[in-house]
Design a protein around this motif. Sequence first.
Motif, PDB file in Angstrom:
ATOM      1  N   LEU A 420       0.831  -1.202   0.000  1.00 59.06           N
ATOM      2  CA  LEU A 420       0.000   0.000   0.000  1.00 59.06           C
ATOM      3  C   LEU A 420       0.866   1.252   0.000  1.00 59.06           C
ATOM      4  O   LEU A 420       0.601   2.199  -0.739  1.00 59.06           O
ATOM      5  N   ARG A 421       1.918   1.233   0.816  1.00 56.50           N
ATOM      6  CA  ARG A 421       2.817   2.391   0.837  1.00 56.50           C
ATOM      7  C   ARG A 421       3.473   2.585  -0.523  1.00 56.50           C
ATOM      8  O   ARG A 421       3.587   3.714  -1.018  1.00 56.50           O
ATOM      9  N   ASN A 422       3.901   1.465  -1.128  1.00 57.21           N
ATOM     10  CA  ASN A 422       4.519   1.570  -2.445  1.00 57.21           C
ATOM     11  C   ASN A 422       3.520   2.070  -3.475  1.00 57.21           C
ATOM     12  O   ASN A 422       3.859   2.889  -4.347  1.00 57.21           O
ATOM     13  N   ALA A 423       2.267   1.530  -3.375  1.00 56.13           N
ATOM     14  CA  ALA A 423       1.244   1.956  -4.326  1.00 56.13           C
ATOM     15  C   ALA A 423       0.954   3.451  -4.185  1.00 56.13           C
ATOM     16  O   ALA A 423       0.795   4.176  -5.177  1.00 56.13           O
ATOM     17  N   ILE A 424       0.879   3.896  -2.927  1.00 54.03           N
ATOM     18  CA  ILE A 424       0.627   5.321  -2.690  1.00 54.03           C
ATOM     19  C   ILE A 424       1.750   6.164  -3.275  1.00 54.03           C
ATOM     20  O   ILE A 424       1.518   7.206  -3.896  1.00 54.03           O
ATOM     21  N   GLU A 425       2.982   5.660  -3.111  1.00 47.98           N
ATOM     22  CA  GLU A 425       4.123   6.420  -3.613  1.00 47.98           C
ATOM     23  C   GLU A 425       4.174   6.386  -5.137  1.00 47.98           C
ATOM     24  O   GLU A 425       4.379   7.413  -5.784  1.00 47.98           O
ATOM     25  N   VAL A 426       3.989   5.202  -5.719  1.00 42.38           N
ATOM     26  CA  VAL A 426       4.052   5.079  -7.177  1.00 42.38           C
ATOM     27  C   VAL A 426       2.923   5.863  -7.836  1.00 42.38           C
ATOM     28  O   VAL A 426       3.114   6.542  -8.854  1.00 42.38           O
ATOM     29  N   ALA A 427       1.715   5.766  -7.246  1.00 37.43           N
ATOM     30  CA  ALA A 427       0.562   6.464  -7.821  1.00 37.43           C
ATOM     31  C   ALA A 427       0.537   7.939  -7.437  1.00 37.43           C
ATOM     32  O   ALA A 427      -0.361   8.667  -7.863  1.00 37.43           O
ATOM     33  N   LYS A 428       1.512   8.350  -6.633  1.00 33.48           N
ATOM     34  CA  LYS A 428       1.596   9.741  -6.181  1.00 33.48           C
ATOM     35  C   LYS A 428       0.300  10.164  -5.482  1.00 33.48           C
ATOM     36  O   LYS A 428      -0.311  11.176  -5.801  1.00 33.48           O
ATOM     37  N   LEU A 429      -0.093   9.311  -4.530  1.00 35.05           N
ATOM     38  CA  LEU A 429      -1.294   9.592  -3.755  1.00 35.05           C
ATOM     39  C   LEU A 429      -0.904  10.281  -2.445  1.00 35.05           C
ATOM     40  O   LEU A 429       0.242  10.182  -1.985  1.00 35.05           O
ATOM     41  N   GLY A 430      -1.853  10.941  -1.841  1.00 34.13           N
ATOM     42  CA  GLY A 430      -1.662  11.546  -0.528  1.00 34.13           C
ATOM     43  C   GLY A 430      -2.752  11.074   0.405  1.00 34.13           C
ATOM     44  O   GLY A 430      -3.936  11.127   0.052  1.00 34.13           O
ATOM     45  N   ASP A 431      -2.376  10.561   1.580  1.00 30.23           N
ATOM     46  CA  ASP A 431      -3.380  10.082   2.522  1.00 30.23           C
ATOM     47  C   ASP A 431      -3.713  11.175   3.533  1.00 30.23           C
ATOM     48  O   ASP A 431      -2.910  12.067   3.807  1.00 30.23           O
ATOM     49  N   TRP A 432      -4.910  11.098   4.085  1.00 34.83           N
ATOM     50  CA  TRP A 432      -5.379  12.103   5.014  1.00 34.83           C
ATOM     51  C   TRP A 432      -6.302  11.468   6.052  1.00 34.83           C
ATOM     52  O   TRP A 432      -6.835  10.374   5.840  1.00 34.83           O
ATOM     53  N   LYS A 433      -6.484  12.160   7.155  1.00 33.50           N
ATOM     54  CA  LYS A 433      -7.357  11.696   8.235  1.00 33.50           C
ATOM     55  C   LYS A 433      -7.942  12.933   8.921  1.00 33.50           C
ATOM     56  O   LYS A 433      -7.214  13.872   9.255  1.00 33.50           O
ATOM     57  N   ILE A 434      -9.267  12.939   9.121  1.00 33.43           N
ATOM     58  CA  ILE A 434      -9.950  14.080   9.730  1.00 33.43           C
ATOM     59  C   ILE A 434     -10.813  13.578  10.881  1.00 33.43           C
ATOM     60  O   ILE A 434     -11.644  12.678  10.699  1.00 33.43           O
ATOM     61  N   ASN A 435     -10.626  14.159  12.065  1.00 40.06           N
ATOM     62  CA  ASN A 435     -11.488  13.882  13.214  1.00 40.06           C
ATOM     63  C   ASN A 435     -12.729  14.755  13.063  1.00 40.06           C
ATOM     64  O   ASN A 435     -12.673  15.974  13.196  1.00 40.06           O
ATOM     65  N   LEU A 436     -13.866  14.119  12.784  1.00 43.33           N
ATOM     66  CA  LEU A 436     -15.080  14.864  12.477  1.00 43.33           C
ATOM     67  C   LEU A 436     -15.669  15.554  13.703  1.00 43.33           C
ATOM     68  O   LEU A 436     -16.483  16.475  13.566  1.00 43.33           O
TER      69      LEU A 436
END
Length: 807
Positions: A420-436
């Motif tokens: 998943l980390r590699n996929a995020i890096e290869v796909a140039k994704l950015g992860d996020w988390k929000i406390n609603l």
Amino acid sequence: MSSTVNEQTSLHQHDEHREQSGETLRLEALLQHQTDVMEMLAAGIPLQEILTHIITWMQQSDGEMIATISLVGQASAHPGTVCCTTPLTGKQGNALGSFEISYKSGRQPTPAELHFIRLVARTIVMVIEYSQRTTPTAIQMPQSRPVTQESAAERENFYQLLMDTPAVIAVLSGPQHVYILANKLYMETIGIERSIVGKPIREALPELADQGIFELLDDVYRTGQPFIGHEIEVGLDRKGTGVREPIFFNFIYQPIRDAEGKVIQILVHAIDVTSSVMQRRKAEQSEQQFKSFVAHSPTPIGIYVGRELRIRTVNDAILQAWEKDASVIGKTFREAVPELEGQPFFDILDKVYETGETYEAIEEKVMLMRDGVLSPTYYNFTYKALRDEQGEIYAVMNTAMEVTEQVKARQLLAEAEENLRNAIEVAKLGDWKINLQTGEAVLAERIQAWFGASPGETITLEEATACITDPSILTAAFQRAIQPGSDRIINVEYELTNFRTGEKRIMHTSGKIFLDDASQPHMAIGITQDVTEQRQRQQELERLVNERTRALSIANIELQEANKTLEKVNNNLEQYAYVTSHDLQEPLRKIKIFSDILQNRTDHTADIFTRKYLNKIDASVNRMTALINDLLNFSRLDKAENTFVLTDLNLIIEEVKEDFELAIKEKKVILTVSPLQQIAAVPLQIRQLFFNLIGNAIKFSRQDVTPTINISGHPVTATAISTHPQLNPSWNWYEIIVRDNGIGFEQRYAEKIFTIFQRLHTRDVYAGTGIGLALCEKVVSNHHGKIFATSIVNEGTSFHILIPIMR
């Protein structure tokens, strides 16, 4: 941990049981030996000889023991290091000597062995004191001669010997078994203060009536045969309450005879083994409970005994883990699980046995047999040394728990997280988390950079939202996801502007809403991707599609025009075929007729020159006619009728054989046909196929060899058809083989021979137009099949036809 302690305790109880069993055997041997010693004393055997006999017996009972008896006034002759010295003290407290014991290994005696040594010492004391009271002459048994002062003294000495013997002793006289002697131990054993001397045993101990004791005594008195009892249970009313208390004895009923050999008395010589029997039974019960625990435990358990680590106890769980059966019991651990060779476990077990240090492994990799294949497994296991009462290690206990599935699951999880980390890096994704609930947001560095943050700089959720062209799009997506009954999925695209550079980007955000324990929206987690380039390419692709759609519309119009042109061409070809079949053949027929007329008129008058060229004209006309006919046949296949009917191949071949009847007779051809299956086909085309193949086989035969042609067929399996990718594997296929022994050809020409007008020989050698095999290939193709050839020069050719049975 408590389970391990219980197992350890049970194992100690097992060893106590083992020790108690040994003690019982020693006591039984001592009982017999005491009887032997008393007989030696009664026979007047010298003291030193009796003591030597006791030492020899002791050392034979334990091959590791060294025993010495040192009397008062004698120096110790013990050659080794004494580990146990028992003083020999008389009834008056006087010192008689010492009884010294040592072991060749230098070990100390166990408590049970010490008890046994003390009993032997009491017997030695009894022998010494008796020898000091009597003369060296042999003692006759009482009542064997007239009673004199000398014989009375001897009898008294004999009875005193019995009274002093460290065992339960009584003498019963006559057939009624009247007590004439019972020593102190005997009286203590039967309990309460009873007056038994002078009474028959039936009166003295009435509680024995239903226990078979009286019958045993009667039998010994009647037969004169001694009786030896081992751990016999006797119920005695020791407290006088009428309640019998079970006592266990090792005993001997020894007949005493007079001078004529008649049995007159019975010597009762017994040892109370109640304590050891009860302890053994308790140990057996504990051992049985432990064995039951081990057997039914889902945890693999094994116990390996001795320096060789020989398997003594294993349960089904560990046998299943090893893929073994109970035949491994008694083998060494190395012999039982040889697949562990080269792995560290044999060395670890050796070290545990040598040092006593417990070895505990967590998720240790073990290569074990699984379904007959050496496979990696993972175990939490313990090797624990087991010690006896002297603290000596005698075994190692192995407990284990397989954790292969947990380890593999964690490995898969770690691999998935890494992917998943590699996929995020290869796909140039950015992860996020929000406390609603608090509004706190954690944004990946890549996301913050899209909004304009510099490396190391952090922007707030409000600052990021301000960069979105239309924030309501993102807000609406979140609102839909938190609605009750929704799938809680966020999936939205929006445009943002980098507040530092002003660059616009199109972003795609995906995520999910997670609820707290009160089923309220608590956390949103997801990823964001910059899809600007993808959307630009998509727009460009849509533009290209529109352009190509317009181009296809134009091409479609052009295709319709081309189809019309092709239709005209086909009509012209049909016209050409008509001309070929009618107009071209008509002049050839006239040339043939005029040539025949000239040959007939000049049959006798024409010179050689004229006849030569008339023959050439005739041969050319024949070739031209054959060529036109073959071309017509070949062209007809392009618009051949598509009416497939169930066709009898055997019947068609018979018709073709009639066509070649004269050629077959002339060349003496041997033509064999195996029964062929019916198939769906166009009969006329199939007839053309066999006509050309059989004709070729006859034409290209060898002059010095009888021509043979064999035609056979068989269904083809789906596996065999799969080697021909162009054929439909879902159909049922049939293979027809036409094999001859003719001139053959080089295999490199195998595909070339099916090309129209292709010849491998000149017309001067073999006549023909070069169309026959091309026609065969066309027929097979019309039937959606395949034809190919295999050949060896001067050995023959085989034509293989793969054709569907039914489509």
